[in-house]
Write a protein that holds these residues in place. Structure first.
Motif, PDB file in Angstrom:
ATOM      1  N   ALA A 350     -11.615  14.804  26.787  1.00  0.00           N
ATOM      2  CA  ALA A 350     -11.682  14.851  28.253  1.00  0.00           C
ATOM      3  C   ALA A 350     -11.288  16.212  28.840  1.00  0.00           C
ATOM      4  O   ALA A 350     -12.032  16.760  29.663  1.00  0.00           O
ATOM      5  CB  ALA A 350     -10.841  13.730  28.850  1.00  0.00           C
ATOM      6  N   PRO A 351     -10.137  16.806  28.481  1.00  0.00           N
ATOM      7  CA  PRO A 351      -9.800  18.107  29.082  1.00  0.00           C
ATOM      8  C   PRO A 351     -10.734  19.229  28.653  1.00  0.00           C
ATOM      9  O   PRO A 351     -10.996  20.150  29.435  1.00  0.00           O
ATOM     10  CB  PRO A 351      -8.365  18.369  28.609  1.00  0.00           C
ATOM     11  N   LEU A 352     -11.270  19.172  27.433  1.00  0.00           N
ATOM     12  CA  LEU A 352     -12.191  20.207  26.978  1.00  0.00           C
ATOM     13  C   LEU A 352     -13.487  20.171  27.787  1.00  0.00           C
ATOM     14  O   LEU A 352     -13.980  21.203  28.255  1.00  0.00           O
ATOM     15  CB  LEU A 352     -12.490  20.024  25.484  1.00  0.00           C
ATOM     16  N   ILE A 353     -14.035  18.990  27.984  1.00  0.00           N
ATOM     17  CA  ILE A 353     -15.261  18.855  28.780  1.00  0.00           C
ATOM     18  C   ILE A 353     -14.971  19.169  30.249  1.00  0.00           C
ATOM     19  O   ILE A 353     -15.839  19.655  30.977  1.00  0.00           O
ATOM     20  CB  ILE A 353     -15.836  17.434  28.641  1.00  0.00           C
ATOM     21  N   GLY A 354     -13.728  18.923  30.675  1.00  0.00           N
ATOM     22  CA  GLY A 354     -13.385  19.121  32.080  1.00  0.00           C
ATOM     23  C   GLY A 354     -13.060  20.549  32.478  1.00  0.00           C
ATOM     24  O   GLY A 354     -12.852  20.809  33.673  1.00  0.00           O
ATOM     25  N   VAL A 355     -13.021  21.489  31.532  1.00  0.00           N
ATOM     26  CA  VAL A 355     -12.655  22.876  31.850  1.00  0.00           C
ATOM     27  C   VAL A 355     -13.537  23.436  32.962  1.00  0.00           C
ATOM     28  O   VAL A 355     -13.042  24.048  33.920  1.00  0.00           O
ATOM     29  CB  VAL A 355     -12.742  23.771  30.591  1.00  0.00           C
ATOM     30  N   ALA A 356     -14.838  23.233  32.867  1.00  0.00           N
ATOM     31  CA  ALA A 356     -15.763  23.830  33.845  1.00  0.00           C
ATOM     32  C   ALA A 356     -15.498  23.309  35.248  1.00  0.00           C
ATOM     33  O   ALA A 356     -15.435  24.086  36.214  1.00  0.00           O
ATOM     34  CB  ALA A 356     -17.204  23.550  33.440  1.00  0.00           C
ATOM     35  N   CYS A 357     -15.334  21.999  35.397  1.00  0.00           N
ATOM     36  CA  CYS A 357     -15.141  21.469  36.755  1.00  0.00           C
ATOM     37  C   CYS A 357     -13.783  21.865  37.323  1.00  0.00           C
ATOM     38  O   CYS A 357     -13.652  22.078  38.537  1.00  0.00           O
ATOM     39  CB  CYS A 357     -15.349  19.962  36.807  1.00  0.00           C
ATOM     40  N   PHE A 358     -12.749  22.018  36.482  1.00  0.00           N
ATOM     41  CA  PHE A 358     -11.461  22.497  36.981  1.00  0.00           C
ATOM     42  C   PHE A 358     -11.608  23.909  37.545  1.00  0.00           C
ATOM     43  O   PHE A 358     -11.104  24.224  38.626  1.00  0.00           O
ATOM     44  CB  PHE A 358     -10.404  22.517  35.864  1.00  0.00           C
ATOM     45  N   MET A 404     -16.252   8.448  31.735  1.00  0.00           N
ATOM     46  CA  MET A 404     -15.420   9.519  32.287  1.00  0.00           C
ATOM     47  C   MET A 404     -15.875  10.885  31.780  1.00  0.00           C
ATOM     48  O   MET A 404     -15.897  11.864  32.537  1.00  0.00           O
ATOM     49  CB  MET A 404     -13.950   9.290  31.903  1.00  0.00           C
ATOM     50  N   ILE A 405     -16.257  10.957  30.522  1.00  0.00           N
ATOM     51  CA  ILE A 405     -16.756  12.222  29.966  1.00  0.00           C
ATOM     52  C   ILE A 405     -18.051  12.622  30.680  1.00  0.00           C
ATOM     53  O   ILE A 405     -18.257  13.804  31.008  1.00  0.00           O
ATOM     54  CB  ILE A 405     -16.999  12.091  28.454  1.00  0.00           C
ATOM     55  N   VAL A 406     -18.928  11.667  30.930  1.00  0.00           N
ATOM     56  CA  VAL A 406     -20.164  11.936  31.676  1.00  0.00           C
ATOM     57  C   VAL A 406     -19.837  12.478  33.064  1.00  0.00           C
ATOM     58  O   VAL A 406     -20.489  13.413  33.555  1.00  0.00           O
ATOM     59  CB  VAL A 406     -21.024  10.658  31.772  1.00  0.00           C
ATOM     60  N   PHE A 407     -18.826  11.918  33.696  1.00  0.00           N
ATOM     61  CA  PHE A 407     -18.411  12.345  35.038  1.00  0.00           C
ATOM     62  C   PHE A 407     -17.974  13.810  35.039  1.00  0.00           C
ATOM     63  O   PHE A 407     -18.390  14.600  35.891  1.00  0.00           O
ATOM     64  CB  PHE A 407     -17.278  11.438  35.509  1.00  0.00           C
ATOM     65  N   PHE A 408     -17.126  14.194  34.082  1.00  0.00           N
ATOM     66  CA  PHE A 408     -16.661  15.581  34.004  1.00  0.00           C
ATOM     67  C   PHE A 408     -17.831  16.536  33.755  1.00  0.00           C
ATOM     68  O   PHE A 408     -17.919  17.605  34.373  1.00  0.00           O
ATOM     69  CB  PHE A 408     -15.627  15.746  32.891  1.00  0.00           C
ATOM     70  N   ALA A 409     -18.722  16.161  32.854  1.00  0.00           N
ATOM     71  CA  ALA A 409     -19.863  17.018  32.545  1.00  0.00           C
ATOM     72  C   ALA A 409     -20.766  17.187  33.767  1.00  0.00           C
ATOM     73  O   ALA A 409     -21.250  18.292  34.053  1.00  0.00           O
ATOM     74  CB  ALA A 409     -20.651  16.429  31.379  1.00  0.00           C
ATOM     75  N   ALA A 410     -20.996  16.107  34.502  1.00  0.00           N
ATOM     76  CA  ALA A 410     -21.851  16.171  35.690  1.00  0.00           C
ATOM     77  C   ALA A 410     -21.266  17.108  36.734  1.00  0.00           C
ATOM     78  O   ALA A 410     -21.994  17.906  37.349  1.00  0.00           O
ATOM     79  CB  ALA A 410     -22.037  14.770  36.270  1.00  0.00           C
ATOM     80  N   ARG A 411     -19.948  17.042  36.938  1.00  0.00           N
ATOM     81  CA  ARG A 411     -19.316  17.932  37.918  1.00  0.00           C
ATOM     82  C   ARG A 411     -19.549  19.395  37.552  1.00  0.00           C
ATOM     83  O   ARG A 411     -19.897  20.214  38.411  1.00  0.00           O
ATOM     84  CB  ARG A 411     -17.817  17.643  38.006  1.00  0.00           C
ATOM     85  N   GLY A 412     -19.331  19.732  36.283  1.00  0.00           N
ATOM     86  CA  GLY A 412     -19.518  21.117  35.865  1.00  0.00           C
ATOM     87  C   GLY A 412     -20.942  21.594  36.062  1.00  0.00           C
ATOM     88  O   GLY A 412     -21.185  22.712  36.541  1.00  0.00           O
ATOM     89  N   ILE A 413     -21.909  20.757  35.714  1.00  0.00           N
ATOM     90  CA  ILE A 413     -23.322  21.142  35.841  1.00  0.00           C
ATOM     91  C   ILE A 413     -23.711  21.330  37.304  1.00  0.00           C
ATOM     92  O   ILE A 413     -24.348  22.336  37.664  1.00  0.00           O
ATOM     93  CB  ILE A 413     -24.215  20.080  35.172  1.00  0.00           C
ATOM     94  N   PHE A 414     -23.331  20.393  38.158  1.00  0.00           N
ATOM     95  CA  PHE A 414     -23.736  20.487  39.568  1.00  0.00           C
ATOM     96  C   PHE A 414     -23.073  21.678  40.266  1.00  0.00           C
ATOM     97  O   PHE A 414     -23.688  22.344  41.098  1.00  0.00           O
ATOM     98  CB  PHE A 414     -23.416  19.183  40.301  1.00  0.00           C
ATOM     99  N   PHE A 415     -21.802  21.948  39.932  1.00  0.00           N
ATOM    100  CA  PHE A 415     -21.139  23.118  40.503  1.00  0.00           C
ATOM    101  C   PHE A 415     -21.840  24.410  40.073  1.00  0.00           C
ATOM    102  O   PHE A 415     -22.033  25.329  40.871  1.00  0.00           O
ATOM    103  CB  PHE A 415     -19.675  23.170  40.082  1.00  0.00           C
TER     104      PHE A 415
END
Length: 430
Positions: A350-358, A404-415
């Motif tokens: 989760a935190p690794l995939i979430g780096v981009a959205c953070f 939840m992993i899909v959610f983090f990835a989607a945030r990074g891509i859309f941003f």
């Protein structure tokens, strides 16, 4: 960048440590429902306080831009506007707490034991609301100026006091959820008072003047409210996703919700650690936008993102390799231990995939392009729910974590798709 990021990382990592220590302390009691109760009670405050997280984010972005323009009087006005909003909202939370409590416990379908202890926690801690929101404003204000060490002192005091009092009240005095709540109340009140004293001294050193017309300037008030509105909508969406995650675990069983809580604490520690670079990004990007300096903007984004990605990989390795030991340290319940091990990989990913959205959160906040933050989060939340339904139906709690992993990835891509528009908007405001 490191002068801002490192103190923030150190202070951030102590914040989820409150949850880790509280879970470890309450986990020494025999019933699994104690962990579930603190998780559910804390979730309500996460929903409330994260919903008002715009007080930190919005204040940080505006403070950074005022710093970039070297506008001391506007720094005073930014803080005063934020404190007024925080005070009004904090009092409103206390007055509405009976309604909030009934609504929250009606939605979170935990067992009778979980709900009883969670209610005790909620109705004690709620009186700290005005002080907790005041601390949000102060932290954002200091970070926006690049005064990360000051923010670190306040946050460290808050978190260490909370943890020490939890140990004292639960293990020393034999209290349960009421002791954990009382510790949080005392810590949040005294930390806000400490922050106000430091801010007052800082303003005196700057020789900044309080100018009433600046504080209540109509155009700037409207802009402040618009920024706060956008960030609040964004944050409410984020909390809804996490709340749904916890609620689905609570609906499954006390063991599942407790195991997920233990694993989510690992994610929280990692996320708050990585978020230190997002805080630095917010301050440096905001100052670059205030100074209208494209080169500084590009350098801030590139450097903080590289460091955040490195730390993301390190947290993945630590959680994956050390997770079993951390789980055993946090709970004595054998069933919760076994269940948490079963889902450990998701907590590491989760935190690794979430780096981009953070990181993108820091960039968009510093540039005060909050409408994009709001819109991207709304779209990402829809993606989460579209993923959750089939994944949980097919794979149970594994599917819940996968969504939840899909959610983090989607945030990074859309941003990422909105970055060109952000650059154009941020440097065409003059």
């Amino acid at each position: 960048m490191l002068a801002i990021a490192v103190p923030i990382m150190l202070s951030n990592v102590t914040e989820p440590m409150i949850g880790v220590v509280n879970t470890a302390v309450i986990g020494q009691l025999p019933g699994a429902y104690y962990i579930g109760a603190i998780t559910v009670g804390s979730l309500i405050f996460n929903f409330i306080y994260w919903g008002f997280g715009f007080l930190r984010l919005g204040t940080g972005g505006l403070s950074a831009q005022a710093t970039g323009r070297a506008d001391a009087e506007e720094l005073v006005a930014v803080l005063m506007r934020a404190l007024i909003i925080a005070g009004l909202l904090g009092v409103a939370i206390i007055l509405l707490s009976p309604l909030i409590g009934r609504l929250a416990f009606g939605l979170l379908e935990g067992s009778a034991e979980v709900e009883s202890h969670a209610a005790t926690y909620f109705y004690i801690r709620v009186f700290s609301a005005p002080f907790a929101l005041t601390s949000f404003c102060l932290l954002g204000w200091f970070v926006g100026q690049g005064r990360a060490r000051t923010a670190f002192i306040i946050q460290l005091y808050l978190n260490l006091t909370n943890m020490a009092l939890s140990l004292l009240f639960v293990l020393g005095l034999g209290m349960t959820s009421d002791g954990v709540a009382l510790a949080a109340l005392i810590a949040e009140v005294t930390a806000a008072l400490l922050g106000l004293v430091i801010a007052y001294r800082r303003l005196r050193e700057m020789g900044a003047r309080f100018e009433r017309y600046r504080v209540f300037d109509r155009a700037k008030l409207i802009r402040t409210l618009a920024i706060n509105r956008d960030i609040m909508i964004r944050t409410v969406c984020l909390v809804l996703v996490f709340s749904w995650f916890t609620a689905r675990g609570a609906k499954a069983s006390d063991v599942i919700v407790s195991a997920n809580a233990v694993l989510m604490h690992f994610f929280d520690v990692a996320a708050f650690l990585i978020d230190g670079f997002a805080f630095a990004t917010e301050a440096l990007v905001g100052q670059a936008v205030g100074a209208h300096d494209r080169r500084r903007f590009t350098a801030a984004v590139r450097l903080t993102s590289i460091w955040a990605l490195v730390v993301g990989f390190l947290t993945f390795a630590v959680i994956w390799l050390g997770g079993p030991w951390f789980i055993d340290m946090m709970t004595v319940n054998a069933e919760v231990r076994e269940t948490a091990r079963h889902y450990l990989l998701w907590s590491a990913l989760a935190p690794l995939i979430g780096v981009a959205c953070f990181q993108y959160d820091g960039i968009f906040t510093g540039a005060t392009q909050t409408a994009d933050m709001r819109n991207m989060m709304l779209v990402s939340m829809v993606v989460f729910f579209l993923a959750w339904w089939p994944l949980e139906q097919a794979y149970g709690n594994h599917g819940l974590w996968a969504s939840m992993i899909v959610f983090f990835a989607a945030r990074g891509i859309f941003f990422a798709l909105r970055m060109p528009a952000l650059r154009r908007a941020a440097f065409s405001q003059r």
